[in-house]
Design an enzyme around this catalytic site. Structure first.
Site, PDB file in Angstrom:
ATOM      1  N   LYS A 125      32.769  20.387  46.057  1.00 52.41           N
ATOM      2  CA  LYS A 125      32.666  20.773  47.419  1.00 52.41           C
ATOM      3  C   LYS A 125      32.097  19.508  48.200  1.00 52.41           C
ATOM      4  CE  LYS A 125      30.202  24.523  50.101  1.00 52.41           C
ATOM      5  NZ  LYS A 125      29.148  25.495  49.979  1.00 52.41           N
ATOM      6  N   SER A 141      31.232  29.494  52.177  1.00 46.33           N
ATOM      7  CA  SER A 141      31.483  28.034  52.661  1.00 46.33           C
ATOM      8  C   SER A 141      32.347  27.339  52.042  1.00 46.33           C
ATOM      9  CB  SER A 141      30.189  27.708  53.112  1.00 46.33           C
ATOM     10  OG  SER A 141      29.595  27.281  52.024  1.00 46.33           O
ATOM     11  N   SER A 143      28.300  32.131  49.172  1.00 46.43           N
ATOM     12  CA  SER A 143      29.192  30.843  49.301  1.00 46.43           C
ATOM     13  C   SER A 143      30.286  30.592  48.135  1.00 46.43           C
ATOM     14  CB  SER A 143      28.745  29.684  49.870  1.00 46.43           C
ATOM     15  OG  SER A 143      28.751  29.908  51.478  1.00 46.43           O
TER      16      SER A 143
HETATM   17  N1  GLN Z   1      27.920  32.898  54.483  1.00 48.51           N
HETATM   18  C1  GLN Z   1      26.557  32.502  54.383  1.00 48.51           C
HETATM   19  C2  GLN Z   1      26.026  31.659  55.408  1.00 48.51           C
HETATM   20  O1  GLN Z   1      26.720  31.560  56.416  1.00 48.51           O
HETATM   21  C3  GLN Z   1      26.433  31.920  52.900  1.00 48.51           C
HETATM   22  C4  GLN Z   1      26.479  30.497  53.082  1.00 48.51           C
HETATM   23  C5  GLN Z   1      26.294  29.970  51.718  1.00 48.51           C
HETATM   24  O2  GLN Z   1      26.064  30.582  50.711  1.00 48.51           O
HETATM   25  N2  GLN Z   1      26.283  28.669  51.525  1.00 48.51           N
HETATM   26  O3  GLN Z   1      24.962  31.306  55.371  1.00 48.51           O
END
Ligand code: GLN
Length: 476
Positions: free
Chosen positions: A75, A150, A174
């Site tokens: 990532k 994400s 994420s």
């Molecule tokens: N989708 C969640 C958020 O928007 C989790 C994000 C993540 O785990 N980085 O915060």
């Protein structure tokens, strides 16, 4: 190819390291125009390294270098020396990571090679990759749908065979949510199991680096290369090594009532119950439990996370990191910061910085931030109570199937609901994995469904064992 298959081919010299790198580079060329899972491909670099790996092949001990010659994706919020790291943000567009993160060093030491950096929601905020400043990735199972987020790019890369494994970060889901949407395995370890040194922080008390693979065995192998206390991350710690041989017949599974209520797609619910039956057939017992505070997890998360975000992102002022987008010398320093941050950050990031600044302000701290921290403690206790009765908890990973582009971008609250089953594991710091358990046909497309298995803190290898038992039973 699974990682296991890749290793077999490399170690037996059926293919060379260079051929393997070329195989993935070729797949990226063929498929990634449409999927957009990579933000940066390390084409020249990996070829050079693969050639060297081929030269040294005969001297290698695969016990100490188990991932020798294996390309992987990571990532774009994890630093690699001399490669760009954007975190999916304009504000870091030309930022070059000055050093290797702990996970990259560890993987280098066991012989793995960086293939490229993957797409993500800006600063890991989102559930679809639609918040990436460089455009979203597409779900390989239906390109009109999101891959989740994400860490969407990493999930896509593994699902579409563009990399045998990938790293992601998970602050509220994420890794697990995109893994579920793309039909791959996604593992979020216990908080502290893997060093965060060199990971661009989103919310430091929740962030955890983890892995995407095609199988649970593959995830276990990569994970075991990443763990360990690191002096550069004071929150890192050792986790439990497996002691007893895993025995499915003694396994006690907990099903949480609150996870099967309103908002869950019935088709997903049925799939989860079918998967639980697989465990029952193997001799596991199943008990229904309640986590009374689970319903407050999302609310607590969306107070605590933005508070940490507002603090962590204060350093991005366009001077110390990334591009200085503002050229006007007539402006004061404060005006300069404001304009740069306004231009450099996307809407979702700005929204969370504002939310976090508000809940940490003198007048509202007690009402919001402090209260959310108390709820967090209650959720942690909920898990402790549950794990006194059962060994693992099984739930859906996501309430819905992968959704279409644009479906949730207009309503941030609806997007936030994507994480309803995943955030609690981050709040409690416990390990959780999403594994694929089948497909649901919709509009002629086969859309994957994920099941989440959560275990007690530091019992990561146990959670992996439980997940592997399902995979073996259904013959994946
Ligand atoms: N989708 C969640 C958020 O928007 C989790 C994000 C993540 O785990 N980085 O915060």
């Amino acid at each position: 190819m699974t990682l296991k298959q890749v290793l077999q081919k490399i170690q037996s010299k059926e293919i060379s390291c260079l051929e393997l790198a070329d195989f993935y580079l070729g797949n990226i060329k063929k498929k990634d125009k449409q999927l957009h899972s990579f933000l940066y491909v390390n084409e020249e670099g990996i070829k050079k390294e693969a050639k060297i790996a081929d030269k040294n092949h005969s001297d290698i001990n695969f016990k100490t270098q188990p991932l020798y010659g294996v390309p992987y994706a990571l990532k774009d919020n994890i630093l690699v020396e001399n490669m760009p790291t954007t975190a999916g943000s304009m504000i870091l567009e030309n930022y070059n990571g000055g050093y290797d993160s702990a996970v990259v060093s560890k993987l280098r030491n066991v012989g793995a090679l960086v293939l490229g950096k993957t797409n993500m929601d800006e600063f890991a905020m989102g559930s679809s990759t639609e918040n990436s400043a460089f455009g979203p990735s597409s779900n390989p199972h239906d390109v009109s749908r999101v891959p989740g987020g994400s860490s969407g790019g990493s999930a896509v890369a593994v699902a579409a065979d563009l990399a045998p494994f990938a790293l992601g970060s998970d602050t509220g889901g994420s890794i697990r949510q995109p893994a579920a949407f793309c039909g791959v395995v996604g593992f979020k370890p216990s908080y502290g199991a893997v060093s965060r040194y060199g990971l661009i922080a989103m919310a430091s008390s929740l962030d955890q680096i983890g892995v995407f693979t095609q199988t649970v065995d593959d995830a276990t192998l990569v994970f075991s290369c990443l763990i360990g206390k690191d002096v550069m991350d004071s929150t890192s710690r050792e986790i439990d090594k497996p002691k007893n041989k895993f025995n499915i017949e003694n396994l006690r599974i907990g099903i949480i009532k609150e996870n099967f209520g309103e908002g869950l797609d019935n088709r997903i619910r049925d799939k989860i119950y079918e998967a639980v039956d697989v465990y029952k057939k193997m001799g596991a017992s199943v008990e229904e439990l309640s986590l009374p505070y689970a319903d407050f997890g999302l609310a607590a998360y969306y107070i605590i996370m933005p508070a940490e975000v507002s603090s962590n992102l204060a350093k991005f002022d366009g001077i110390r990191y990334g591009t200085h987008l503002v050229q006007d010398t007539e402006k004061s320093l404060i005006e300069d910061y404001a304009e740069l941050r306004g231009k450099g950050f996307g809407k979702e990031v700005l929204r969370r910085i504002m939310l976090g600044t508000y809940t940490l302000s003198a007048g509202y701290y007690d009402a919001y931030y402090l209260k959310a921290q108390k709820v967090r403690t209650l959720i942690k206790k909920d898990y402790e109570n549950a794990f006194a009765k059962v060994d693992v908890i099984i739930s859906p990973t996501t309430p819905t199937l992968p959704f279409k582009f644009g479906e949730k971008t207009k309503n941030p609250l609806e997007m936030y609901l994507s994480d309803i089953y995943t955030v609690n594991a981050n709040l409690a710091g416990v390990p959780a994995i999403s594994i694929p358990i089948g497909i649901i046909k919709e509009e002629g497309k086969n859309l994957p469904v994920g099941m989440q298995i959560t275990g007690p803190q530091k019992r990561d290898f146990f959670v992996l064992d439980v997940a592997r038992a399902y995979e073996k039973a259904v013959g994946n």
